[in-house]
Motif scaffolding. Structure first.
Motif, mmCIF file in Angstrom:
data_model
loop_
_atom_site.group_PDB
_atom_site.id
_atom_site.type_symbol
_atom_site.label_atom_id
_atom_site.label_comp_id
_atom_site.label_asym_id
_atom_site.label_seq_id
_atom_site.Cartn_x
_atom_site.Cartn_y
_atom_site.Cartn_z
ATOM 1 N N GLY A 19 0.788 -1.224 0.000
ATOM 2 C CA GLY A 19 0.000 0.000 0.000
ATOM 3 C C GLY A 19 0.821 1.275 0.000
ATOM 4 N N LYS A 20 1.970 1.225 0.676
ATOM 5 C CA LYS A 20 2.824 2.408 0.764
ATOM 6 C C LYS A 20 3.311 2.812 -0.632
ATOM 7 N N MET A 48 1.622 -1.789 4.395
ATOM 8 C CA MET A 48 0.379 -1.018 4.471
ATOM 9 C C MET A 48 -0.705 -1.784 3.726
ATOM 10 N N SER A 49 -1.834 -1.975 4.401
ATOM 11 C CA SER A 49 -2.918 -2.753 3.792
ATOM 12 C C SER A 49 -3.589 -1.974 2.661
ATOM 13 N N LEU A 96 -6.708 -1.479 2.485
ATOM 14 C CA LEU A 96 -7.734 -0.606 3.088
ATOM 15 C C LEU A 96 -7.137 0.755 3.411
ATOM 16 N N LYS A 97 -5.983 0.745 4.069
ATOM 17 C CA LYS A 97 -5.316 1.988 4.463
ATOM 18 C C LYS A 97 -4.895 2.782 3.224
ATOM 19 N N ALA A 98 -4.338 2.080 2.229
ATOM 20 C CA ALA A 98 -3.905 2.757 1.000
ATOM 21 C C ALA A 98 -5.102 3.385 0.285
ATOM 22 N N GLN A 124 -7.892 4.449 1.685
ATOM 23 C CA GLN A 124 -8.263 5.647 2.455
ATOM 24 C C GLN A 124 -7.368 6.820 2.098
ATOM 25 N N MET A 125 -6.053 6.568 2.044
ATOM 26 C CA MET A 125 -5.103 7.648 1.768
ATOM 27 C C MET A 125 -5.278 8.206 0.361
ATOM 28 N N GLU A 149 -15.793 -3.114 4.451
ATOM 29 C CA GLU A 149 -14.989 -1.994 4.962
ATOM 30 C C GLU A 149 -14.375 -1.192 3.812
ATOM 31 N N THR A 205 -14.760 2.723 2.725
ATOM 32 C CA THR A 205 -13.660 3.691 2.637
ATOM 33 C C THR A 205 -13.554 4.290 1.243
#
Length: 119
Positions: free
Chosen positions: A35-36, A59-60, A62-64, A66-67, A91, A95
């Motif tokens: 994800g990063k 980085m998952s 999901l997090k990526a 969101q960003m 989820e 997002t």
């Protein structure tokens, strides 16, 4: 033809999707294995669409997602999930992901989903 970025920690999965998408006339503008990398690659390539794995190191997805969505609200992201990850898929949609495809990839289903999200 769309510019597509593929994000998956498994090289085999990235290759599988690349082959399906190129055969259908799309252009692969980037590949990321976490994800990063996906977030910074999105900034430079600005693809029409992203296929994003959910579970990845560093980085998952999901997090990526969101960003990317917080910086680029119009980003079109399709989550890729293994069977049994329904909770995470919900989820992901919350997002901002537009849709999802399930592994192992079915070529017709992948292309149907991508065409629907690109419309």
């Amino acid at each position: 033809m769309a510019k597509i970025m593929i994000v998956d920690d498994a090289k085999f999965m990235r290759t599988t999707l690349t082959n399906i998408l190129i055969k259908a006339g799309h252009e692969i503008v980037g590949e990321a294995e976490n994800g990063k990398i996906a977030v910074s690659l999105y900034r430079t390539t600005q693809p029409d669409l992203v296929t994003m794995d959910i579970t990845m190191p560093e980085m998952s997805g999901l997090k990526a997602t969101q960003m990317i969505k917080s910086e680029f609200p119009d980003a079109r992201i399709i989550m890729c999930s293994a069977m049994g990850q329904q909770k995470m898929v919900v989820e992901a949609i919350e997002t901002g992901a537009k849709d999802f495809i399930v592994k192992p990839f079915d070529e017709n289903r992948v292309l149907d989903t991508i065409n629907r999200v690109l419309k």
